[in-house]
Design a protein around this motif. Structure first.
Motif, PDB file in Angstrom:
ATOM      1  N   LEU A  11       8.655  -5.206 -10.403  1.00  0.00           N
ATOM      2  CA  LEU A  11       8.011  -5.393 -11.393  1.00  0.00           C
ATOM      3  C   LEU A  11      10.066  -4.376 -12.153  1.00  0.00           C
ATOM      4  O   LEU A  11      10.002  -3.775 -13.537  1.00  0.00           O
ATOM      5  CB  LEU A  11       7.804  -4.165 -11.247  1.00  0.00           C
ATOM      6  CG  LEU A  11       5.993  -5.270 -10.693  1.00  0.00           C
ATOM      7  CD1 LEU A  11       4.457  -3.208 -10.525  1.00  0.00           C
ATOM      8  CD2 LEU A  11       5.673  -5.934 -12.336  1.00  0.00           C
ATOM      9  N   ASP A  12      10.747  -4.701 -11.158  1.00  0.00           N
ATOM     10  CA  ASP A  12      11.833  -3.826 -11.739  1.00  0.00           C
ATOM     11  C   ASP A  12      11.591  -2.643 -12.434  1.00  0.00           C
ATOM     12  O   ASP A  12      12.229  -2.396 -13.556  1.00  0.00           O
ATOM     13  CB  ASP A  12      12.851  -4.647 -12.989  1.00  0.00           C
ATOM     14  CG  ASP A  12      13.891  -4.454 -13.308  1.00  0.00           C
ATOM     15  OD1 ASP A  12      14.772  -3.508 -12.465  1.00  0.00           O
ATOM     16  OD2 ASP A  12      14.496  -5.106 -14.770  1.00  0.00           O
TER      17      ASP A  12
ATOM     18  N   GLU B 259       1.051  -1.209   0.320  1.00  0.00           N
ATOM     19  CA  GLU B 259      -0.320   0.158  -0.056  1.00  0.00           C
ATOM     20  C   GLU B 259       1.051   1.664  -0.264  1.00  0.00           C
ATOM     21  O   GLU B 259       2.197   1.098   0.566  1.00  0.00           O
ATOM     22  CB  GLU B 259      -0.842   0.058   1.847  1.00  0.00           C
ATOM     23  CG  GLU B 259      -2.018  -1.203   1.548  1.00  0.00           C
ATOM     24  CD  GLU B 259      -2.383  -0.923   2.541  1.00  0.00           C
ATOM     25  OE1 GLU B 259      -2.824  -0.266   3.414  1.00  0.00           O
ATOM     26  OE2 GLU B 259      -3.865  -1.855   2.261  1.00  0.00           O
ATOM     27  N   SER B 260       0.066   2.088  -0.363  1.00  0.00           N
ATOM     28  CA  SER B 260       0.845   3.229  -0.800  1.00  0.00           C
ATOM     29  C   SER B 260       0.055   4.907  -0.288  1.00  0.00           C
ATOM     30  O   SER B 260      -1.299   4.433  -0.992  1.00  0.00           O
ATOM     31  CB  SER B 260       2.133   3.485  -1.703  1.00  0.00           C
ATOM     32  OG  SER B 260       1.008   3.849  -2.965  1.00  0.00           O
ATOM     33  N   LYS B 261       0.473   6.225   0.086  1.00  0.00           N
ATOM     34  CA  LYS B 261      -0.364   7.459   0.480  1.00  0.00           C
ATOM     35  C   LYS B 261      -0.204   7.669  -0.855  1.00  0.00           C
ATOM     36  O   LYS B 261       1.005   8.622  -0.877  1.00  0.00           O
ATOM     37  CB  LYS B 261      -0.124   7.840   2.216  1.00  0.00           C
ATOM     38  CG  LYS B 261      -1.380   8.504   2.470  1.00  0.00           C
ATOM     39  CD  LYS B 261      -0.970   8.364   3.183  1.00  0.00           C
ATOM     40  CE  LYS B 261      -1.392   9.497   4.661  1.00  0.00           C
ATOM     41  NZ  LYS B 261      -1.206  10.247   5.840  1.00  0.00           N
TER      42      LYS B 261
ATOM     43  N   PRO C  74       5.531   1.319  -3.570  1.00  0.00           N
ATOM     44  CA  PRO C  74       6.153   0.644  -2.522  1.00  0.00           C
ATOM     45  C   PRO C  74       6.936   0.244  -3.480  1.00  0.00           C
ATOM     46  O   PRO C  74       7.451  -0.070  -4.125  1.00  0.00           O
ATOM     47  CB  PRO C  74       5.052  -0.525  -2.281  1.00  0.00           C
ATOM     48  CG  PRO C  74       3.734   0.454  -2.264  1.00  0.00           C
ATOM     49  CD  PRO C  74       4.094   1.092  -3.639  1.00  0.00           C
ATOM     50  N   SER C  75       8.594  -0.395  -2.511  1.00  0.00           N
ATOM     51  CA  SER C  75       9.573  -0.270  -3.011  1.00  0.00           C
ATOM     52  C   SER C  75       9.432  -2.440  -2.952  1.00  0.00           C
ATOM     53  O   SER C  75      10.676  -2.589  -4.325  1.00  0.00           O
ATOM     54  CB  SER C  75      10.984  -0.511  -1.467  1.00  0.00           C
ATOM     55  OG  SER C  75      11.054  -1.202  -0.927  1.00  0.00           O
ATOM     56  N   ARG C  76       8.865  -3.013  -2.653  1.00  0.00           N
ATOM     57  CA  ARG C  76       8.728  -4.377  -2.975  1.00  0.00           C
ATOM     58  C   ARG C  76       8.398  -4.842  -4.542  1.00  0.00           C
ATOM     59  O   ARG C  76       8.838  -4.935  -5.405  1.00  0.00           O
ATOM     60  CB  ARG C  76       7.997  -5.065  -1.654  1.00  0.00           C
ATOM     61  CG  ARG C  76       7.333  -6.915  -2.072  1.00  0.00           C
ATOM     62  CD  ARG C  76       6.628  -6.791  -1.040  1.00  0.00           C
ATOM     63  NE  ARG C  76       6.651  -8.302  -1.459  1.00  0.00           N
ATOM     64  CZ  ARG C  76       5.728  -8.771  -2.194  1.00  0.00           C
ATOM     65  NH1 ARG C  76       4.238  -8.225  -2.184  1.00  0.00           N
ATOM     66  NH2 ARG C  76       5.489  -9.934  -2.248  1.00  0.00           N
TER      67      ARG C  76
END
Length: 83
Positions: free
Chosen positions: A27-28, A9-11, A20-22
């Motif tokens: 997805l590179d 999730e992100s805001k 998000p870093s993950r």
């Protein structure tokens, strides 16, 4: 609560959202890549990663003129106005 899987999730802040870093790693996604958004009929959103072109000819789309060319004679003079 929804039973669908949530990967990250992100805001949203000021009409911008962080990826998000993950998700970026999975997805590179790299600096300069673009995200292409599509809204589906069911209300979901799809995102396609458009990779940044790089290299010497990244912006070159090819010759689209109508004038025939001969590479053996025109190569060195291409784009040079004669005097």
């Amino acid at each position: 609560m929804s039973s669908e899987r949530v990967d990250a999730e992100s805001k949203v802040s000021g009409n911008q959202a962080n990826i998000p870093s993950r998700i970026r790693r999975e997805l590179d996604i790299d600096d300069g890549d673009q995200l292409r958004w599509r809204l589906e009929d069911d209300g979901s959103a799809r995102v396609e990663v458009v990779r940044q072109k790089s290299g010497t000819f990244a912006e070159f789309d090819g010759y689209d003129g109508t004038e025939a060319t001969d590479v053996t004679t025109d190569h060195d003079a291409w784009g040079v106005d004669g005097e």
